[in-house]
Design a protein around this motif. Structure first.
Motif, PDB file in Angstrom:
ATOM      1  N   TRP A 146       0.970  -1.282   0.051  1.00 24.66           N
ATOM      2  CA  TRP A 146      -0.024   0.068  -0.022  1.00 24.66           C
ATOM      3  C   TRP A 146       1.088   1.195   0.031  1.00 24.66           C
ATOM      4  CZ3 TRP A 146      -5.174   0.034   2.904  1.00 24.66           C
ATOM      5  CH2 TRP A 146      -5.925  -1.096   2.531  1.00 24.66           C
ATOM      6  N   SER A 147       0.434   2.301  -0.652  1.00 23.91           N
ATOM      7  CA  SER A 147       1.052   3.606  -1.026  1.00 23.91           C
ATOM      8  C   SER A 147       0.836   4.136   0.566  1.00 23.91           C
ATOM      9  CB  SER A 147       0.788   4.550  -1.793  1.00 23.91           C
ATOM     10  OG  SER A 147      -0.699   4.972  -1.663  1.00 23.91           O
ATOM     11  N   GLU A 148       2.027   5.137   0.779  1.00 29.81           N
ATOM     12  CA  GLU A 148       1.971   6.074   2.111  1.00 29.81           C
ATOM     13  C   GLU A 148       0.379   6.832   2.221  1.00 29.81           C
ATOM     14  OE1 GLU A 148       5.021   8.134   3.737  1.00 29.81           O
ATOM     15  OE2 GLU A 148       6.424   6.812   2.813  1.00 29.81           O
ATOM     16  N   GLU A 149      -0.158   7.073   1.162  1.00 28.58           N
ATOM     17  CA  GLU A 149      -0.992   7.862   0.945  1.00 28.58           C
ATOM     18  C   GLU A 149      -2.292   7.078   1.103  1.00 28.58           C
ATOM     19  OE1 GLU A 149      -3.703   9.381  -2.922  1.00 28.58           O
ATOM     20  OE2 GLU A 149      -1.939  10.581  -2.518  1.00 28.58           O
ATOM     21  N   ASP A 150      -2.440   5.789   0.728  1.00 29.94           N
ATOM     22  CA  ASP A 150      -3.201   4.745   0.878  1.00 29.94           C
ATOM     23  C   ASP A 150      -3.449   4.741   2.368  1.00 29.94           C
ATOM     24  OD1 ASP A 150      -4.313   4.721  -1.569  1.00 29.94           O
ATOM     25  OD2 ASP A 150      -3.234   2.762  -2.016  1.00 29.94           O
ATOM     26  N   LEU A 151      -2.264   4.194   3.038  1.00 32.11           N
ATOM     27  CA  LEU A 151      -2.481   3.892   4.485  1.00 32.11           C
ATOM     28  C   LEU A 151      -2.838   5.264   5.357  1.00 32.11           C
ATOM     29  CD1 LEU A 151       1.310   2.158   4.790  1.00 32.11           C
ATOM     30  CD2 LEU A 151      -1.019   1.199   5.030  1.00 32.11           C
ATOM     31  N   ALA A 152      -2.465   6.300   5.046  1.00 35.34           N
ATOM     32  CA  ALA A 152      -2.917   7.632   5.706  1.00 35.34           C
ATOM     33  C   ALA A 152      -4.504   7.656   5.513  1.00 35.34           C
ATOM     34  CB  ALA A 152      -2.211   8.747   5.132  1.00 35.34           C
ATOM     35  N   ARG A 153      -4.928   7.278   4.718  1.00 31.17           N
ATOM     36  CA  ARG A 153      -6.443   7.714   4.173  1.00 31.17           C
ATOM     37  C   ARG A 153      -7.180   6.469   4.762  1.00 31.17           C
ATOM     38  NH1 ARG A 153      -6.494   7.254  -1.262  1.00 31.17           N
ATOM     39  NH2 ARG A 153      -6.043   9.414  -1.438  1.00 31.17           N
ATOM     40  N   PHE A 154      -6.487   5.214   4.822  1.00 28.33           N
ATOM     41  CA  PHE A 154      -7.202   4.169   5.863  1.00 28.33           C
ATOM     42  C   PHE A 154      -7.160   4.346   7.195  1.00 28.33           C
ATOM     43  CE2 PHE A 154      -7.112  -0.397   7.003  1.00 28.33           C
ATOM     44  CZ  PHE A 154      -8.343  -0.866   6.636  1.00 28.33           C
ATOM     45  N   SER A 155      -6.044   4.620   7.662  1.00 27.29           N
ATOM     46  CA  SER A 155      -5.881   4.916   8.929  1.00 27.29           C
ATOM     47  C   SER A 155      -6.922   6.214   9.544  1.00 27.29           C
ATOM     48  CB  SER A 155      -4.629   5.081   9.680  1.00 27.29           C
ATOM     49  OG  SER A 155      -4.256   6.525   8.986  1.00 27.29           O
ATOM     50  N   ALA A 156      -6.991   7.166   8.620  1.00 25.02           N
ATOM     51  CA  ALA A 156      -7.881   8.169   8.991  1.00 25.02           C
ATOM     52  C   ALA A 156      -9.260   7.962   9.028  1.00 25.02           C
ATOM     53  CB  ALA A 156      -7.718   9.357   8.214  1.00 25.02           C
ATOM     54  N   TYR A 157      -9.557   7.150   7.999  1.00 27.80           N
ATOM     55  CA  TYR A 157     -10.994   6.437   7.715  1.00 27.80           C
ATOM     56  C   TYR A 157     -11.482   5.705   9.055  1.00 27.80           C
ATOM     57  CZ  TYR A 157     -11.440   7.874   2.892  1.00 27.80           C
ATOM     58  OH  TYR A 157     -11.497   8.877   1.842  1.00 27.80           O
ATOM     59  N   LEU A 158     -10.507   4.667   9.667  1.00 26.47           N
ATOM     60  CA  LEU A 158     -10.710   3.987  10.732  1.00 26.47           C
ATOM     61  C   LEU A 158     -11.099   4.928  11.818  1.00 26.47           C
ATOM     62  CD1 LEU A 158      -8.307   0.937  10.136  1.00 26.47           C
ATOM     63  CD2 LEU A 158     -10.711   1.082   9.987  1.00 26.47           C
ATOM     64  N   GLU A 159     -10.245   5.942  12.160  1.00 26.24           N
ATOM     65  CA  GLU A 159     -10.331   6.717  13.158  1.00 26.24           C
ATOM     66  C   GLU A 159     -11.578   7.572  13.092  1.00 26.24           C
ATOM     67  OE1 GLU A 159      -6.713   9.060  13.037  1.00 26.24           O
ATOM     68  OE2 GLU A 159      -5.576   7.832  14.404  1.00 26.24           O
ATOM     69  N   ARG A 160     -11.962   7.886  12.080  1.00 26.11           N
ATOM     70  CA  ARG A 160     -13.215   8.637  12.044  1.00 26.11           C
ATOM     71  C   ARG A 160     -14.337   7.720  12.184  1.00 26.11           C
ATOM     72  NH1 ARG A 160     -15.223  11.230   6.176  1.00 26.11           N
ATOM     73  NH2 ARG A 160     -17.177  11.753   6.785  1.00 26.11           N
ATOM     74  N   TYR A 161     -14.240   6.663  11.769  1.00 30.53           N
ATOM     75  CA  TYR A 161     -15.533   5.519  12.045  1.00 30.53           C
ATOM     76  C   TYR A 161     -15.493   5.201  13.623  1.00 30.53           C
ATOM     77  CZ  TYR A 161     -18.386   1.314  12.061  1.00 30.53           C
ATOM     78  OH  TYR A 161     -19.152   0.468  12.344  1.00 30.53           O
ATOM     79  N   ASN A 162     -14.516   5.020  13.977  1.00 26.69           N
ATOM     80  CA  ASN A 162     -14.298   4.605  15.309  1.00 26.69           C
ATOM     81  C   ASN A 162     -14.635   5.806  16.711  1.00 26.69           C
ATOM     82  OD1 ASN A 162     -13.969   1.710  15.098  1.00 26.69           O
ATOM     83  ND2 ASN A 162     -11.808   2.443  14.779  1.00 26.69           N
TER      84      ASN A 162
END
Length: 178
Positions: A136-152
Motif C-alpha cells: 500500500w502507498s503511504e497515501e493509502d495507509l494515511a487515508r485508511f487509518s484516518a477513515y478507521l479513526e473517523r469511524y471509531n
C-alpha cells in the motif's frame, strides 16, 4: 412514493443504491476483518484470546484500572469482565492491588509476565498488519487509518443485547489502540 411518504424501489436514486451497496460491502468486510482478527489471535499466542489481548492493552495504556472501568469502557456486563479478569489472574498476567487513594477499591495491573506477553503479541500483530499492507502507498495507509479513526470516533450507545459481546471487532468496540 409510498403512501407513508417513503420512497419505493422505483423512486430510489442511483446514488442511494450505490451508498447502500457500499454500506453492505463495509459491513461484510468488517465482519471478515473481525473473524480474521479473532482467528489470528490464537496463532499469535495460544493462551491469549483477542478479548484478553484487548483488556491487557487497556490496562497497560491506563497503567491499571478497576474491573468496572473495563466493563464501562467496552460496554460489557460486569460478570463478563469478571470472568475474563479471573482467567487473566489465573494465568499470572494480571494482579489486583489496593488503590492507595481508596483502600476499598482494587485496581487491576499487568504483571511482568503480562507485560512481556502483551509486548510479544503486539509486535507479532504489528508485523502481520505491516505484511498485509506492505504494497500500500503511504497515501493509502494515511487515508485508511484516518477513515478507521473517523469511524471509531462515533459515539457508541450499545443496546442491552450487545452488552455480553466480546470487546473485539465486528464493530464490537474498536478502540484504535490494539
Amino acid at each position: 412514493m409510498t403512501t407513508a411518504g417513503t420512497p419505493d424501489e422505483t423512486t430510489v436514486t442511483p446514488g442511494r443504491r450505490t451508498a447502500d451497496a457500499s454500506v453492505e460491502t463495509i459491513q461484510r468486510e468488517m465482519t471478515a476483518f473481525a473473524r480474521r482478527a479473532r482467528a489470528s489471535a490464537g496463532r499469535m499466542h495460544p493462551e491469549l484470546s483477542l478479548v484478553s489481548y484487548t483488556l491487557l492493552g487497556h490496562l497497560e495504556e491506563r497503567d491499571g484500572c478497576r474491573a468496572t472501568d473495563l466493563a464501562a469502557h467496552y460496554a460489557l456486563d460486569k460478570s463478563t469482565v469478571s470472568r475474563q479478569v479471573s482467567a487473566l489472574e489465573r494465568t499470572g498476567l494480571v494482579e489486583r492491588r489496593v488503590d492507595p487513594d481508596d483502600h476499598r477499591v482494587q485496581v487491576l495491573h499487568l504483571t511482568e509476565a503480562g507485560r512481556r506477553i502483551l509486548a510479544q503479541v503486539t509486535e507479532s500483530r504489528r508485523a502481520a498488519v505491516r505484511e498485509r499492507l506492505a504494497d500500500w502507498s503511504e497515501e493509502d495507509l494515511a487515508r485508511f487509518s484516518a477513515y478507521l479513526e473517523r469511524y471509531n470516533a462515533w459515539p457508541d450507545a450499545p443496546s442491552d443485547g450487545d452488552r455480553d459481546r466480546d470487546p473485539a471487532p465486528g464493530h464490537v468496540r474498536w478502540t484504535g489502540t490494539h
